[in-house]
Write an enzyme that holds these catalytic residues in place. Sequence first.
Site, mmCIF file in Angstrom:
data_model
loop_
_atom_site.group_PDB
_atom_site.id
_atom_site.type_symbol
_atom_site.label_atom_id
_atom_site.label_comp_id
_atom_site.label_asym_id
_atom_site.label_seq_id
_atom_site.Cartn_x
_atom_site.Cartn_y
_atom_site.Cartn_z
ATOM 1 N N HIS A 153 0.850 -1.190 0.000
ATOM 2 C CA HIS A 153 0.000 0.000 0.000
ATOM 3 C C HIS A 153 0.881 1.234 0.000
ATOM 4 O O HIS A 153 1.927 1.272 0.645
ATOM 5 C CB HIS A 153 -0.890 0.016 1.245
ATOM 6 C CG HIS A 153 -1.408 1.385 1.600
ATOM 7 N ND1 HIS A 153 -0.834 2.174 2.591
ATOM 8 C CD2 HIS A 153 -2.433 2.113 1.083
ATOM 9 C CE1 HIS A 153 -1.495 3.313 2.671
ATOM 10 N NE2 HIS A 153 -2.456 3.314 1.776
ATOM 11 N N TYR A 156 0.220 9.177 -1.180
ATOM 12 C CA TYR A 156 0.899 10.464 -1.025
ATOM 13 C C TYR A 156 -0.099 11.555 -1.389
ATOM 14 O O TYR A 156 -0.773 11.475 -2.418
ATOM 15 C CB TYR A 156 2.167 10.521 -1.892
ATOM 16 C CG TYR A 156 3.205 9.569 -1.351
ATOM 17 C CD1 TYR A 156 3.955 9.905 -0.222
ATOM 18 C CD2 TYR A 156 3.372 8.298 -1.905
ATOM 19 C CE1 TYR A 156 4.861 9.007 0.325
ATOM 20 C CE2 TYR A 156 4.274 7.392 -1.355
ATOM 21 C CZ TYR A 156 5.014 7.759 -0.243
ATOM 22 O OH TYR A 156 5.889 6.871 0.319
ATOM 23 N N ARG A 308 -14.362 7.829 -4.023
ATOM 24 C CA ARG A 308 -14.300 6.373 -4.074
ATOM 25 C C ARG A 308 -13.179 5.914 -3.155
ATOM 26 O O ARG A 308 -12.008 6.081 -3.477
ATOM 27 C CB ARG A 308 -14.067 5.910 -5.503
ATOM 28 C CG ARG A 308 -15.165 6.414 -6.441
ATOM 29 C CD ARG A 308 -14.963 5.956 -7.866
ATOM 30 N NE ARG A 308 -16.038 6.446 -8.716
ATOM 31 C CZ ARG A 308 -16.179 6.135 -9.995
ATOM 32 N NH1 ARG A 308 -15.296 5.340 -10.570
ATOM 33 N NH2 ARG A 308 -17.185 6.620 -10.700
#
Length: 345
Positions: A153, A156, A308
């Site tokens: 994962h 930034y 999302r």
Amino acid sequence: MTTKIPQNAKKGEEEEGSIAERCRDFMSTPVTDISVLEEKKNEMSTRMEMLIMETQAEFCKALEEVDGGTFKVDKWKRNEGGGGISCVMHDGKVFEKAGVDVSVVFGYLTEEAAKQMRSREKVFKGKDGKLPFCAMGVSSVIHPKNPHIPTMHFNYRYFEIEEEDGTKQWWFGGGTDLTPFYIDREDAFLFHNTLKEACDKHHPEYYAEFKKWCDRYFYVRHRGETRGIGGIFFDDLDSPNQEEAFNFVKSCARTVVPCYLPIVTKHLNDSFTQEEKDWQQLRRGRYVEFNLVYDRGVKFGLALPGCRVLMSLPLTARWEFMHEPSTGSREAEMLEVFRNPREWV
């Protein structure tokens, strides 16, 4: 503590070529119109949007090369302002689910989103109860099929808030972390050392500080376990100045391929048993628990209509009541690391 935006930020020398030329290699046209980006090319919001678009494209293309599949690209708009580009690969040869998402959103913070900021000891004064904001970032979660290839994962991001008096406050955040299902010390060293080298270019204490922060942040409190073997994590970064902070984030973003793809390639052809696959599924359950219960980014995204934020969830996961691996097993060895984080470099 946040810092006022300087009026004249020096542009990095490595940002060469016109905006339009650089956009040709992206997975999609940017969220912001290219003409607007060209007009505001020296502003930090433009420079950060270009960085996250470049990071998305570089990572997606590296994953496609190793998997042989292609990403489905969905450019979406948020009615309240902004939008994003979601790149997702399902059921590839190597990756069960790989998602790399860019979002560039703006508008006014909702009450719930503002509450998430206040929970981090940030209190802002809006005009007539409204807080204009701009937030952008690139985030990715990779769920491989093979349990000997770790989940990875990274995220930034950049944030701007405009307060009642017109003052703009800014900060960066982000990090990269690894969740293996079996210990491979060589992999752990490569991953952490790549991040450490990026950190060391900017401050000798960054890696140690942000590694500890990562272990604290990705902690599943109700289980007494970390989500993985960590990496780096930082938030509210607004020092020593905007240019230096951006350059640090850029260095970190450029590690996402070299810190992970060699590990993927190394384990491409590793055989595995059904028991090892079941263990991977159980650990994915812990991953889901952290993301839905604790992750601040998910909470913030859920508070912003149109975003999302559940791309990080795997296609499949598993839960078993009071599961405990056999004493002396590789699974028990891995669980001990999750319960007692280690130093890898």
